[in-house]
Design an enzyme around this catalytic site. Sequence first.
Site, mmCIF file in Angstrom:
data_model
loop_
_atom_site.group_PDB
_atom_site.id
_atom_site.type_symbol
_atom_site.label_atom_id
_atom_site.label_comp_id
_atom_site.label_asym_id
_atom_site.label_seq_id
_atom_site.Cartn_x
_atom_site.Cartn_y
_atom_site.Cartn_z
ATOM 1 N N SER A 1 -1.856 -4.208 -39.568
ATOM 2 C CA SER A 1 -2.895 -3.798 -40.525
ATOM 3 C C SER A 1 -2.484 -2.544 -41.302
ATOM 4 C CB SER A 1 -4.238 -3.597 -39.826
ATOM 5 O OG SER A 1 -4.233 -2.443 -39.027
ATOM 6 N N ARG B 1 8.542 -0.123 -30.043
ATOM 7 C CA ARG B 1 9.798 0.031 -29.309
ATOM 8 C C ARG B 1 10.257 1.473 -29.407
ATOM 9 N NH1 ARG B 1 11.731 -3.265 -25.697
ATOM 10 N NH2 ARG B 1 13.908 -2.757 -26.126
ATOM 11 N N LEU C 1 13.011 4.063 -29.900
ATOM 12 C CA LEU C 1 14.304 4.029 -30.589
ATOM 13 C C LEU C 1 15.271 5.009 -29.942
ATOM 14 C CD1 LEU C 1 12.713 3.927 -34.133
ATOM 15 C CD2 LEU C 1 14.056 2.072 -33.099
ATOM 16 N N HIS D 1 0.626 7.677 -35.489
ATOM 17 C CA HIS D 1 0.245 7.668 -34.073
ATOM 18 C C HIS D 1 -1.271 7.867 -33.987
ATOM 19 C CE1 HIS D 1 0.683 8.283 -29.760
ATOM 20 N NE2 HIS D 1 -0.168 9.280 -29.881
ATOM 21 N N VAL E 1 -9.699 2.812 -39.530
ATOM 22 C CA VAL E 1 -10.154 3.007 -40.916
ATOM 23 C C VAL E 1 -9.455 4.223 -41.521
ATOM 24 C CG1 VAL E 1 -12.158 3.545 -42.370
ATOM 25 C CG2 VAL E 1 -12.389 1.924 -40.460
HETATM 26 C C1 GAR Z 1 -2.148 1.513 -34.878
HETATM 27 O O1 GAR Z 1 -3.364 2.010 -34.374
HETATM 28 C C2 GAR Z 1 -1.053 2.541 -34.747
HETATM 29 O O2 GAR Z 1 -1.496 3.856 -34.936
HETATM 30 C C3 GAR Z 1 -0.601 2.331 -33.340
HETATM 31 O O3 GAR Z 1 -0.644 0.937 -33.149
HETATM 32 C C4 GAR Z 1 -1.618 0.371 -34.006
HETATM 33 C C5 GAR Z 1 -0.952 -0.705 -34.832
HETATM 34 O O4 GAR Z 1 -1.887 -1.432 -35.574
HETATM 35 N N1 GAR Z 1 0.702 2.858 -33.111
HETATM 36 C C6 GAR Z 1 1.099 3.355 -31.964
HETATM 37 O O5 GAR Z 1 0.414 3.390 -30.975
HETATM 38 C C7 GAR Z 1 2.525 3.877 -31.974
HETATM 39 N N2 GAR Z 1 2.837 4.531 -30.749
HETATM 40 P P1 GAR Z 1 -1.439 -2.318 -36.800
HETATM 41 O O6 GAR Z 1 -0.317 -3.232 -36.304
HETATM 42 O O7 GAR Z 1 -2.660 -3.103 -37.164
HETATM 43 O O8 GAR Z 1 -0.971 -1.406 -37.897
#
Ligand code: GAR
Length: 218
Positions: free
Chosen positions: A18, A96, A98, A114, A177
């Site tokens: 998203s 993942r 890196l 994050h 959001v």
């Molecule tokens: C998001 O909330 C992002 O901040 C988080 O995963 C979700 C991905 O949603 N990322 C992490 O936790 C990274 N450590 P999305 O695939 O719908 O963008």
Amino acid sequence: MSTVQKKRVAILISGRGSNMVSLIEAAKAPDYPAEIVLVLSNRPEAAGLDYAAQAGIPARAVDHRAYPDRARFDAALDAELRAAGIELVVLAGFMRVLTPGFVESWAGRMINIHPSLLPLFRGTQTHGQALAAGVRLHGCTVHYVVPELDAGPIVAQGAVPVRAGDDPDSLAARILVQEHRLYPAALALVASGRARLEDGRVVFADGTDGPDGALLTL
Ligand code: GAR
């Protein structure tokens, strides 16, 4: 005709995508300073890959399970990025870890989002961590990627209040959001050069604390 010099950007995902969608949508604006030219996923089944392909963006899986170790997976990613002439790498739900070598080779040219107000709540289950800690304000952070996990100079943050009755899912939804607003704004800052790294900190071209949009609140 737009005269904006667009940076060539790859988005790395692992699933839903998203945030990737919000970036692809933002990049449609003629004056947006980045062009999304590649989407890579370490999971072939990631829903985001289909969306990107339908949007006409080259979208490929580099399946981490096909590589014997992290270094060789990262080398395959790196080869894809360099073949596509990528200038900026954008991690959007890329789950993942890196290798330091890969991260160093993209230092200053790779950002991540994050779902917490870093440096609080690194790692996973950030919304549960926030609820357990009892914070009244939670949010999301866009930062440059450094070898240390969920560290690195902060470009922009978005904050949301924690409400009575919140659970990890309700918090995640409210923060998502914000993520969808924050990431396109932060990528624009980085791609345009208005935000840049100086001595391990992010400085803004106008010499202030940063343009409006570096901190968003709901
Ligand atoms: C998001 O909330 C992002 O901040 C988080 O995963 C979700 C991905 O949603 N990322 C992490 O936790 C990274 N450590 P999305 O695939 O719908 O963008």
